[in-house]
Write a protein that holds these residues in place. Structure first.
Motif, PDB file in Angstrom:
ATOM      1  N   GLN A  52      34.047  41.130  47.836  1.00 58.82           N
ATOM      2  CA  GLN A  52      33.009  41.985  48.570  1.00 58.82           C
ATOM      3  C   GLN A  52      32.653  41.672  49.982  1.00 58.82           C
ATOM      4  O   GLN A  52      32.546  40.490  50.237  1.00 58.82           O
ATOM      5  CB  GLN A  52      31.487  42.036  47.722  1.00 58.82           C
ATOM      6  N   ALA A  53      32.328  42.672  50.689  1.00 58.57           N
ATOM      7  CA  ALA A  53      31.942  42.399  52.264  1.00 58.57           C
ATOM      8  C   ALA A  53      30.892  43.217  52.514  1.00 58.57           C
ATOM      9  O   ALA A  53      30.749  44.380  52.237  1.00 58.57           O
ATOM     10  CB  ALA A  53      33.341  42.714  53.046  1.00 58.57           C
ATOM     11  N   THR A  54      30.226  42.817  53.467  1.00 62.07           N
ATOM     12  CA  THR A  54      29.146  43.450  54.289  1.00 62.07           C
ATOM     13  C   THR A  54      29.836  43.937  55.369  1.00 62.07           C
ATOM     14  O   THR A  54      30.422  43.106  56.256  1.00 62.07           O
ATOM     15  CB  THR A  54      27.891  42.511  54.798  1.00 62.07           C
ATOM     16  N   VAL A  55      29.819  45.465  55.575  1.00 62.70           N
ATOM     17  CA  VAL A  55      30.654  46.097  56.733  1.00 62.70           C
ATOM     18  C   VAL A  55      29.653  46.617  57.663  1.00 62.70           C
ATOM     19  O   VAL A  55      28.682  47.329  57.237  1.00 62.70           O
ATOM     20  CB  VAL A  55      31.673  46.630  56.276  1.00 62.70           C
ATOM     21  N   GLY A  56      30.007  46.991  58.914  1.00 62.89           N
ATOM     22  CA  GLY A  56      29.271  47.840  59.745  1.00 62.89           C
ATOM     23  C   GLY A  56      29.812  49.330  59.421  1.00 62.89           C
ATOM     24  O   GLY A  56      31.054  49.566  59.016  1.00 62.89           O
ATOM     25  N   VAL A  57      29.043  50.208  59.602  1.00 60.89           N
ATOM     26  CA  VAL A  57      29.270  51.613  59.472  1.00 60.89           C
ATOM     27  C   VAL A  57      28.951  52.498  60.999  1.00 60.89           C
ATOM     28  O   VAL A  57      27.815  52.272  61.179  1.00 60.89           O
ATOM     29  CB  VAL A  57      28.839  52.461  58.293  1.00 60.89           C
ATOM     30  N   VAL A  58      29.689  53.068  61.597  1.00 62.53           N
ATOM     31  CA  VAL A  58      29.768  53.703  62.670  1.00 62.53           C
ATOM     32  C   VAL A  58      30.092  55.278  62.841  1.00 62.53           C
ATOM     33  O   VAL A  58      30.568  55.585  62.058  1.00 62.53           O
ATOM     34  CB  VAL A  58      30.217  53.060  63.949  1.00 62.53           C
ATOM     35  N   GLY A  77      26.534  48.140  55.243  1.00 68.10           N
ATOM     36  CA  GLY A  77      26.542  48.401  53.659  1.00 68.10           C
ATOM     37  C   GLY A  77      27.178  47.400  53.218  1.00 68.10           C
ATOM     38  O   GLY A  77      28.477  46.724  53.917  1.00 68.10           O
ATOM     39  N   LYS A  78      27.717  47.499  51.810  1.00 67.43           N
ATOM     40  CA  LYS A  78      28.459  46.431  51.018  1.00 67.43           C
ATOM     41  C   LYS A  78      29.562  47.504  50.608  1.00 67.43           C
ATOM     42  O   LYS A  78      29.171  48.523  50.114  1.00 67.43           O
ATOM     43  CB  LYS A  78      27.733  45.799  50.163  1.00 67.43           C
ATOM     44  N   VAL A  79      30.896  46.949  50.584  1.00 70.70           N
ATOM     45  CA  VAL A  79      31.921  47.545  49.957  1.00 70.70           C
ATOM     46  C   VAL A  79      32.983  46.484  49.363  1.00 70.70           C
ATOM     47  O   VAL A  79      32.828  45.273  49.766  1.00 70.70           O
ATOM     48  CB  VAL A  79      32.583  48.565  51.107  1.00 70.70           C
ATOM     49  N   THR A  80      33.788  46.722  48.607  1.00 70.61           N
ATOM     50  CA  THR A  80      34.709  45.971  48.101  1.00 70.61           C
ATOM     51  C   THR A  80      36.083  46.203  48.817  1.00 70.61           C
ATOM     52  O   THR A  80      36.300  47.531  48.701  1.00 70.61           O
ATOM     53  CB  THR A  80      34.762  45.952  46.451  1.00 70.61           C
ATOM     54  N   LEU A  81      36.572  45.305  49.373  1.00 72.57           N
ATOM     55  CA  LEU A  81      38.026  45.375  50.007  1.00 72.57           C
ATOM     56  C   LEU A  81      39.016  44.874  49.159  1.00 72.57           C
ATOM     57  O   LEU A  81      38.806  43.759  48.415  1.00 72.57           O
ATOM     58  CB  LEU A  81      37.921  44.669  51.325  1.00 72.57           C
ATOM     59  N   LEU A  83      36.424  33.511  48.572  1.00 72.11           N
ATOM     60  CA  LEU A  83      36.345  35.287  48.661  1.00 72.11           C
ATOM     61  C   LEU A  83      34.821  35.250  48.108  1.00 72.11           C
ATOM     62  O   LEU A  83      34.776  35.128  46.685  1.00 72.11           O
ATOM     63  CB  LEU A  83      37.354  36.033  47.982  1.00 72.11           C
ATOM     64  N   PRO A  84      34.176  36.170  48.521  1.00 71.09           N
ATOM     65  CA  PRO A  84      32.933  36.484  47.447  1.00 71.09           C
ATOM     66  C   PRO A  84      33.340  37.742  46.394  1.00 71.09           C
ATOM     67  O   PRO A  84      34.355  38.252  46.642  1.00 71.09           O
ATOM     68  CB  PRO A  84      32.043  37.323  48.551  1.00 71.09           C
ATOM     69  N   ALA A  85      32.838  37.334  45.379  1.00 64.29           N
ATOM     70  CA  ALA A  85      33.262  38.291  44.232  1.00 64.29           C
ATOM     71  C   ALA A  85      33.205  39.772  44.650  1.00 64.29           C
ATOM     72  O   ALA A  85      32.359  40.173  45.345  1.00 64.29           O
ATOM     73  CB  ALA A  85      32.136  38.032  43.042  1.00 64.29           C
ATOM     74  N   GLY A  86      34.168  40.590  44.052  1.00 63.78           N
ATOM     75  CA  GLY A  86      34.124  41.838  44.579  1.00 63.78           C
ATOM     76  C   GLY A  86      34.521  42.787  43.451  1.00 63.78           C
ATOM     77  O   GLY A  86      34.729  42.714  42.301  1.00 63.78           O
TER      78      GLY A  86
END
Length: 148
Positions: A101-107, A85-89, A145-148
């Motif tokens: 903005q980052a694509t992150v894994g969710v476990v 999913g996408k999240v802003t860090l 950095l990707p826009a967030g």
């Protein structure tokens, strides 16, 4: 940006017979999802290819995952199914604050902390780990950095 290592109580082992406290590069970061914003902690992990959040953190801030984007990661604890999913860090303060903005894994793991790996996090910084000072220094590199 300088971050002190965090201390953790551990059970002594054969490799660390006299050690009951270890230090790890765990830093605070802000997670900004669809429904909320919160500060969490993440382990800076140069051995992790991706940034991964436990399901509890993703749920708390409303990370919207794409059920068609999945993978299986091999970790020290075995295979972990991952959905993305996408999240802003965000890290830092004042003029030293960075948001992207980052694509992150969710476990679905009971971890207390995120794993801040290369994709989504370390990719954008140069890191100097200092065991003797028990701190890590992060400086921005020249990757946009990707826009967030």
């Amino acid at each position: 940006m300088k971050f002190p290592y965090s201390s953790y109580e551990v059970e002594p082992t054969a490799a660390h017979a006299d050690v009951s406290v270890v230090y790890r590069p765990v830093i605070p970061f802000r997670g900004i999802g669809k429904t909320d914003v919160a500060v969490f902690y993440g382990l800076l992990d140069t051995g992790a290819d991706e940034t991964v959040l436990p399901q509890a953190i993703a749920d708390l801030i409303g990370v919207v995952v794409d059920p068609t984007q999945t993978s299986v990661a091999t970790s020290a604890s075995g295979e972990l199914p991952i959905v993305y999913g996408k999240v802003t860090l965000e890290i830092g303060k004042g003029k030293g604050r960075y948001r992207w903005q980052a694509t992150v894994g969710v476990v679905n793991q009971p971890w207390q902390e995120a794993i801040l790996g290369h994709a989504g996090f370390l990719h954008y910084f140069n890191a100097v780990f200092s065991w003797s000072k028990r701190e890590v220094r992060l400086t921005r590199n020249d990757i946009a950095l990707p826009a967030g």
